[in-house]
Design an enzyme around this catalytic site. Structure first.
Site, short mmCIF file in Angstrom:
data_model
loop_
_atom_site.label_atom_id
_atom_site.label_comp_id
_atom_site.label_asym_id
_atom_site.label_seq_id
_atom_site.Cartn_x
_atom_site.Cartn_y
_atom_site.Cartn_z
N ASP A 179 0.87 -1.19 0.00
CA ASP A 179 0.00 0.00 0.00
C ASP A 179 0.90 1.24 0.00
O ASP A 179 2.11 1.13 0.24
CB ASP A 179 -0.88 -0.05 1.26
CG ASP A 179 -1.90 1.07 1.32
OD1 ASP A 179 -2.26 1.62 0.26
OD2 ASP A 179 -2.36 1.38 2.44
N ASP A 203 -8.97 3.52 -2.41
CA ASP A 203 -9.98 3.95 -1.44
C ASP A 203 -11.27 4.45 -2.07
O ASP A 203 -11.55 5.65 -2.10
CB ASP A 203 -9.40 5.04 -0.54
CG ASP A 203 -8.23 4.51 0.27
OD1 ASP A 203 -8.10 3.28 0.39
OD2 ASP A 203 -7.44 5.32 0.78
N GLU A 240 2.74 4.82 -4.05
CA GLU A 240 2.77 5.77 -5.19
C GLU A 240 4.12 6.47 -5.28
O GLU A 240 4.51 6.77 -6.40
CB GLU A 240 1.63 6.79 -5.04
CG GLU A 240 0.25 6.18 -5.17
CD GLU A 240 -0.16 5.32 -3.97
OE1 GLU A 240 0.34 5.57 -2.86
OE2 GLU A 240 -0.96 4.38 -4.15
O1 MIG Z 1 -5.73 5.23 4.09
O2 MIG Z 1 -3.53 1.02 5.73
O3 MIG Z 1 -5.95 2.19 0.41
O4 MIG Z 1 -6.87 -0.01 1.85
O5 MIG Z 1 -6.78 0.17 4.64
C1 MIG Z 1 -4.48 5.09 4.54
C2 MIG Z 1 -4.70 1.76 5.87
C3 MIG Z 1 -3.68 3.87 4.20
C4 MIG Z 1 -4.93 3.06 2.35
C5 MIG Z 1 -5.42 1.85 1.66
C6 MIG Z 1 -6.43 1.15 2.51
C7 MIG Z 1 -5.82 0.79 3.83
C8 MIG Z 1 -5.32 2.07 4.52
N1 MIG Z 1 -4.37 2.75 3.64
#
Ligand code: MIG
Length: 816
Positions: free
Chosen positions: A405, A482, A408
Site C-alpha cells: 500500500d 480507497d 505511489e
Molecule cells: O488510508 O492502511 O488504500 O486499503 O486500509 C491510509 C490503511 C492507508 C490506504 C489503503 C487502505 C488501507 C489504509 N491505507
C-alpha cells in the site's frame, strides 16, 4: 538606496514566456544501424524499431545519439529489432511488414500506418517539444473513434471526450469522474475506429497526458519529462492489441488458487484474538474464505517487518491455528521505513545506502504512518534484493502473500509524494523522482514478489498492490484503492476494472462493499453479487465505518452472501481456467462486451454489465431498491442462469432481480466447469469436476468445445509441465449429440475417479445415453457410472470413469 533586489523576478508578477514548440522539421537524413532506423530531422528526429510484423517503436530524440533504453515495463526479450524492407521515394520512406505499411513523410515527419488493404489505421500528424522538455504528439481522431485502456481511471468505458493524467496519486477522496490521476498509471491507449483497433503505448514513467477531449478531430499524447517513446501495436481486433501489448509488457503469473478465493479485510483487525475469531466465524457459518488481511495495526508502531508485541504477541501460534482452519494471512507492507536508529531495518538500510537520497547525499525524509520515514530506492537491484530478502520474516511464519500500500509513494505533504528532485540511482543511470515516479510502486512489488518467490521454495507468491505502472501485472494483483460505500462507486468499478483488464491488469478488483463511508445491507449484497465474478475478490472497509463482514446485516443478507461466495468457489475450475488463459494470452478474466462483440454498435460504451470469460454475461444491480433492470444481450441465445429461460440476443430485455438474484446469462452452447463447494480453495475434498454444457442442440451444425486446464494450484510445477488439459467436445447430429473428451496432457493427476457432465437446459428431451444406464442420485454419489435426470427442464448428469485415454458417449433425443 535600493539594491537589485528591487527587481527580483517574483516581484514583477507572473512571467509570461512565449514558448516555441519545436518539431523535427523535415527529414534530412536517415540511416540503418543494426536493424534500427534513425531518421534525423532538422532538429532531433525519430528512431523506428520494428519488434514484429505488428508492432514498432518510435522514439523521439533530440541528441546526436538516440538513447534506446526502455523502462522496466518492457520485456527485454520482446524488444529485439526486426528487419523489414524500406523503400525511399521522393516524398516518403516506406516500411513494409506482412501486416502493415508505415509511411513517413519526409517533408513533414507525418507518420501513417496502413493495413494491407490500404486502409489507414493510424496517423500521427505532429510531434513536438517545448524548451522545457515537454513532449507532445497528435493523432487523427475519426467521428466513429472509441478509446479504451489507460488502466485505472474513473468515468465510463469509452474514453472519448476524456482527458487523463498519469501520475500515481494517493486519492483518498474523491474518486469522481473528473479525477484524472489515481494510484496506477498504464499509459496504453486503445483506439477503435472503422472496424480497426490499434494501441499506442507511451513508455514514460514521468507525468504524461492523454487528451481525447480538446481537439475535435485529433487526440494527443504528451509527457512532461523524458522522451516520447511510443509503441504502435496493431490489431485489427482489440483482442489482438491486448495480446500483443501483453507480449510486450508481460502477463500475469498464474496465481495460487487461494489468491482467487474470497478475501476478508478491514482497516484494521486489531489483535490476534479478533483475527482468530473472524476465521472461526467464517468456518462456523460455512461462508467460504481463503484470506484475512492484516492492515497497519498488526505492526509495532507501524514498523514494517514487525508484529505488535501487545496486540499480536504470538504470531506463530496464531498462524498455526489459522493453518488448521485453512485461512491465510496477507499482511500490509508500506514502503515508508520508520526513522529510528534502534530499528534494524532502518539502521541496516541507512548503513548500506538503501534509501532514496538527493544528489547531495542526504536521505529524503517524509511523513507517513510511522512518523518521519525513509523510502527504499527500488530502482537499484541491490536494494530490491535486500528488501525482497527481508520478507523471510513473513515467509518463516508461513505467510505467502503481501499487500503493498502507499507505494505511489504517498507522503503526507503538499505534493502528496516524494520531492521531485530526489534521485533514484537506477543501477548506475541516476534519474530524478520526477522522471521515475510512476515506476516506484511497481518496482516495490517486483522486489516483494521476487523476495517471496525466493523464500517460498517453489510455492507461488501473491502480491497485492495499490500503485503500479505498465507491466505491474507480472508481479501483483491490483485493487482500486480507497473507493467509498456509494452505489456510484460500485457502478464505476465495472468500467474501471474492465479497462484495467484491457490494459494487461487481468487480476484486479475494487474493495467490495466500499472502503470509506458506511455500507448498507443492500449495497453489500449487490456489490458482493457482482464482486464474486471480479478477478480479485476482497471485502475491505475503513476504520470507523459500519462493519461489513458477510454476517453484519442479519440472516437474510448472510444467506445471500453465502450463496454467492459459494458460487465463486463452485465455479473455481472455470475461473482458474480464465486465469490460466490470462497468463497464456493476456485476455482479461472479465471483459467488456465490446471485446467479444466489436461490431455490435450497442456495446461500445456498455459498462453496466460485463462478460466473465467469453460466455457468461453478468448484469449487476447497482442502484438501491431496484428489482428490475434492462440487460443487453448480444447475438446468440442466452440462457437465464437462474431459471433456464432462453432469450434471443441482439436486443434488450427486462430482467427481474429480487435481492437474492443478480441477472446472469450463459450463452447457449457453452461449457462451464464446476467443482465441489469448498470452504477454501485448497480444501482437500477432491477435485471432481462437473463439466456443464448449457443449451445443447440435437441437430446438425451444433458444435461446442472447451479445454479445462488443471494443476496443483499452488506450486510452480506447472511451468515444468505438471498440468493436465482435458478437451471436451460436443457435436450435434440429427436427433443426437456426441460428447467426447480426451486428455491433451495429463502430467498432473487430479484427485478423482470419475468425471461428470451436466447437460443444462438442453433444447431437446433426452431419451438415452449410449452405453450407460439410468441410475439414482445415490448411486451417482457412490461413484457409479450412468446418468441421472436432473429434474430441471430435461437436464441430465452423466458420470463416467476418469480414464486417461478419454472416451465418448452419445445422447439421443426422444422422438417426436
Ligand atoms: O488510508 O492502511 O488504500 O486499503 O486500509 C491510509 C490503511 C492507508 C490506504 C489503503 C487502505 C488501507 C489504509 N491505507
Amino acid at each position: 538606496m535600493e539594491s537589485s533586489e528591487a527587481i527580483r523576478p517574483e516581484k514583477m508578477g507572473p512571467m509570461v514566456i512565449k514558448e516555441t514548440w519545436n518539431t523535427p522539421g523535415s527529414i534530412v537524413s536517415w540511416e540503418r544501424s543494426e536493424n534500427i532506423y534513425i531518421c534525423r530531422g532538422e532538429c532531433g528526429g525519430i528512431v523506428f524499431i520494428f519488434l514484429s510484423d505488428e508492432m514498432f517503436r518510435m522514439k523521439v530524440f533530440r541528441d546526436r545519439v538516440p538513447d534506446l533504453t526502455t523502462t522496466a515495463a518492457v520485456l527485454v526479450e520482446s524488444c529485439i529489432p526486426h528487419l523489414f524492407p524500406v523503400e525511399e521515394t521522393e516524398e516518403q520512406l516506406i516500411f513494409t511488414t506482412s501486416a502493415i505499411t508505415l509511411f513517413l513523410e519526409k517533408k513533414t515527419f507525418i507518420i501513417r500506418v496502413e493495413n494491407v488493404q490500404g486502409k489507414v489505421i493510424m496517423q500521427q500528424n505532429l510531434t513536438s517539444w517545448n524548451p522545457r522538455g515537454a513532449n507532445h504528439a497528435e493523432y487523427d481522431m475519426q467521428p466513429d473513434s472509441h478509446f479504451y485502456g489507460l488502466g485505472e481511471k474513473s468515468s465510463f468505458l469509452d474514453k472519448r471526450g476524456e482527458h487523463y493524467t498519469n501520475w500515481n496519486t494517493d486519492v483518498f477522496a474523491p474518486h469522481l469522474p473528473e479525477i484524472e490521476a489515481l494510484y496506477e498509471s498504464i499509459p496504453l491507449l486503445i483506439h477503435m475506429h472503422d472496424e480497426l483497433s490499434y494501441g499506442l503505448f507511451l513508455d514514460n514513467s514521468g507525468r504524461s497526458e492523454f487528451d481525447m477531449r480538446s481537439h475535435g478531430v485529433a487526440f494527443t499524447i504528451g509527457c512532461a519529462t523524458g522522451a516520447l517513446d511510443i509503441y504502435f501495436i496493431n490489431g485489427p481486433e482489440m483482442k489482438d492489441v491486448v495480446k500483443r501489448y501483453t507480449s510486450l509488457t508481460g502477463r500475469i503469473a498464474l496465481p495460487p488458487k487461494w489468491a482467487i478465493g474470497y478475501h476478508q479485510s478491514r482497516y484494521s483487525y486489531m489483535n490476534q484474538q479478533e483475527v482468530l475469531q473472524l476465521a472461526r466465524t467464517f468456518r462456523e457459518k460455512r461462508i467460504p474464505c481463503d484470506v484475512i488481511y492484516l492492515d497497519i495495526h498488526y505492526m509495532d508502531e507501524y514498523r514494517v517487518f514487525t508484529f505488535d508485541p501487545v496486540n499480536f504477541p504470538e504470531p506463530a501460534k496464531m498462524m498455526a491455528e489459522l493453518l488448521e482452519l485453512g485461512v491465510r494471512i496477507v499482511p500490509i507492507v508500506d514502503p515508508g521505513v520508520k526513522k529510528d536508529p534502534n530499528y534494524k531495518v532502518y539502521k541496516e538500510g541507512v548503513l548500506d545506502k538503501h534509501f532514496c537520497r538527493r544528489l547531495e547525499g542526504d536521505i529524503f525524509l517524509g511523513e507517513v504512518w510511522p512518523g518521519i520515514s525513509v523510502f527504499p530506492d527500488f530502482s537499484d537491484s541491490r536494494t530490491s534484493e535486500w528488501w525482497g530478502d527481508l520478507h523471510k520474516y513473513y515467509t518463516d511464519l508461513g505467510i505467502q502473500g503481501i499487500w503493498n500500500d502507499m507505494n505511489e509513494p504517498a507522503v503526507f505533504n503538499d505534493t502528496k509524494t516524494m520531492d521531485l528532485d530526489v534521485m533514484h540511482f537506477n543501477n548506475g543511470r541516476p534519474v530524478t523522482h520526477e522522471e521515475y515516479h510512476n515506476l516506484y510502486g511497481m518496482m516495490m512489488s517486483k522486489a516483494t514478489y521476487e523476495g517471496l518467490a525466493e523464500h517460498l521454495q517453489g510455492e507461488r507468491p501473491f502480491v497485492l498492490t495499490r500503485a503500479g505502472y505498465a507491466g505491474i501485472q507480472r508481479y501483483a494483483a491490483v485493487w482500486t484503492g480507497d473507493n467509498r460505500s456509494f452505489w456510484e462507486h460500485m457502478a464505476m468499478a465495472i468500467p474501471m476494472v474492465l479497462n484495467m483488464g484491457l490494459s494487461g491488469l487481468a487480476f484486479s478488483g475494487p474493495d467490495i462493499g466500499g472502503f470509506a463511508h458506511h455500507t448498507s445491507a443492500q449495497l453489500l449484497v449487490r456489490w458482493t453479487q457482482m464482486g464474486v465474478f471480479f478477478p480479485y475478490c476482497r471485502n475491505h472497509s475503513s476504520i470507523g465505518t459500519m462493519r461489513q463482514e458477510p454476517w453484519s446485516f442479519g440472516e437474510e443478507v448472510e444467506g445471500i452472501l453465502r450463496e454467492f461466495i459459494g458460487l465463486r468457489y463452485r465455479w473455481m475450475p472455470y475461473l482458474y481456467n480464465l486465469f490460466h488463459e490470462a497468463e497464456q494470452t493476456g485476455m482479461p478474466v472479465i471483459r467488456p462486451l465490446v471485446l467479444e462483440y466489436p461490431r455490435d454498435p450497442h456495446v461500445t460504451n456498455l459498462c453496466d454489465q460485463f462478460l466473465l470469460g467469453e460466455s457468461v454475461l453478468i448484469a449487476p444491480i447497482y442502484r438501491p431498491d431496484t428489482d428490475h433492470r434492462s440487460v443487453y444481450l448480444p447475438e446468440g441465445q442466452w440462457i437465464d442462469y437462474w431459471d433456464g429461460t432462453v432469450n434471443e440476443g441482439g436486443r434488450h430485455i427486462l430482467a427481474a432481480a429480487p435481492l437474492h438474484i443478480m441477472p446472469m446469462y450463459i450463452k447457449a452452447g457453452s461449457f462451464i466447469a464446476e467443482g465441489p463447494l469448498k470452504q477454501y480453495a485448497m480444501e482437500e475434498t477432491g477435485e471432481l469436476v462437473i463439466v456443464h454444457l448449457y443449451g445443447a442442440k440435437a441437430e446438425v451444425g451444433f458444435n461446442a468445445a472447451f479445454t479445462l486446464y488443471e494443476d496443483d494450484g499452488h506450486s510452480f510445477g506447472y511451468r515444468r509441465g505438471r498440468y493436465s488439459e482435458l478437451a471436451v467436445k460436443a457435436v450435434g447430429d440429427e436427433a443426437s449429440i456426441k460428447l467426447s473428451w480426451s486428455y491433451l496432457l495429463r502430467d498432473y493427476e487430479p484427485h478423482r475417479d470419475v468425471l461428470r457432465f451436466a447437460l443444462c437446459y438442453p433444447f431437446f428431451t433426452i431419451a438415452a445415453v449410449s452405453g450407460l444406464s439410468q441410475i439414482s442420485m445415490e448411486q451417482l454419489e457412490d461413484g457409479r457410472e450412468g446418468w441421472v435426470q436432473k429434474g430441471n427442464k430435461g437436464g441430465i448428469i452423466v458420470q463416467v470413469g476418469d480414464a486417461p485415454e478419454g472416451g465418448e458417449f452419445m445422447i439421443s433425443a426422444e422422438k417426436g
